[in-house]
Design a protein around this motif. Structure first.
Motif, mmCIF file in Angstrom:
data_model
loop_
_atom_site.group_PDB
_atom_site.id
_atom_site.type_symbol
_atom_site.label_atom_id
_atom_site.label_comp_id
_atom_site.label_asym_id
_atom_site.label_seq_id
_atom_site.Cartn_x
_atom_site.Cartn_y
_atom_site.Cartn_z
ATOM 1 N N LEU A 1 -0.593 7.350 4.472
ATOM 2 C CA LEU A 1 -0.910 6.293 3.510
ATOM 3 C C LEU A 1 -2.203 6.581 2.770
ATOM 4 O O LEU A 1 -3.113 7.210 3.314
ATOM 5 N N ASP A 2 -2.300 6.064 1.560
ATOM 6 C CA ASP A 2 -3.548 6.001 0.810
ATOM 7 C C ASP A 2 -3.599 4.589 0.255
ATOM 8 O O ASP A 2 -2.893 4.271 -0.710
ATOM 9 N N ALA A 3 -4.394 3.732 0.903
ATOM 10 C CA ALA A 3 -4.368 2.308 0.573
ATOM 11 C C ALA A 3 -5.700 1.660 0.932
ATOM 12 O O ALA A 3 -6.467 2.210 1.720
ATOM 13 N N GLY B 1 5.740 0.572 -0.096
ATOM 14 C CA GLY B 1 6.055 1.910 -0.589
ATOM 15 C C GLY B 1 5.059 2.494 -1.576
ATOM 16 O O GLY B 1 4.861 3.703 -1.621
ATOM 17 N N GLU B 2 4.397 1.657 -2.363
ATOM 18 C CA GLU B 2 3.452 2.172 -3.360
ATOM 19 C C GLU B 2 2.241 2.841 -2.711
ATOM 20 O O GLU B 2 1.547 3.619 -3.361
ATOM 21 N N TYR B 3 1.994 2.567 -1.430
ATOM 22 C CA TYR B 3 0.853 3.140 -0.719
ATOM 23 C C TYR B 3 1.234 4.333 0.161
ATOM 24 O O TYR B 3 0.359 5.006 0.691
ATOM 25 N N ILE B 4 2.522 4.574 0.318
ATOM 26 C CA ILE B 4 2.982 5.625 1.227
ATOM 27 C C ILE B 4 2.998 6.970 0.503
ATOM 28 O O ILE B 4 3.635 7.125 -0.531
ATOM 29 N N ARG C 1 -8.351 4.262 1.566
ATOM 30 C CA ARG C 1 -8.522 5.222 2.655
ATOM 31 C C ARG C 1 -7.229 5.961 2.889
ATOM 32 O O ARG C 1 -6.143 5.435 2.671
ATOM 33 N N VAL C 2 -7.370 7.167 3.389
ATOM 34 C CA VAL C 2 -6.202 7.932 3.808
ATOM 35 C C VAL C 2 -6.051 7.714 5.309
ATOM 36 O O VAL C 2 -7.033 7.799 6.060
ATOM 37 N N ALA C 3 -4.839 7.396 5.731
ATOM 38 C CA ALA C 3 -4.571 7.122 7.143
ATOM 39 C C ALA C 3 -3.169 7.609 7.499
ATOM 40 O O ALA C 3 -2.335 7.845 6.625
#
Length: 88
Positions: free
Chosen positions: A52-54, A29-32, A4-6
């Protein structure tokens, strides 16, 4: 697994909490996607936005860990954009 993007909005009211916050953000950091920090010197606070996309559980875990830091407030807003991780 889907992602999801948040956006997380973080207010730092205690300067001593900046180092543990930065350490947490580094670990995720890999999700930011991006990060913006604004020092509000007149009020002696810092305002930070994190895009974020996680996976949902990763976003929730990060928000929970940030929320436990003394002198820090965090709120998360979720978009309706959900993507299969294989298609990122």
């Amino acid at each position: 697994m889907s992602t999801r993007v948040a956006v997380m909005s973080i207010i730092v009211e205690r300067n001593g909490s900046a180092e543990p916050l930065n350490s947490l953000l580094h670990n995720y950091g890999e999700y930011i996607i991006g990060r913006m920090g604004i020092p509000y010197r007149e009020k002696n606070i810092n305002i930070i936005s994190i895009a974020l996309d996680a996976p949902q559980d990763i976003i929730s875990a990060l928000s929970g860990k940030i929320g436990k830091l003394e002198g820090i407030s965090v709120k998360t807003a979720y978009s309706g954009v959900i993507t299969d991780a294989k298609n990122n």
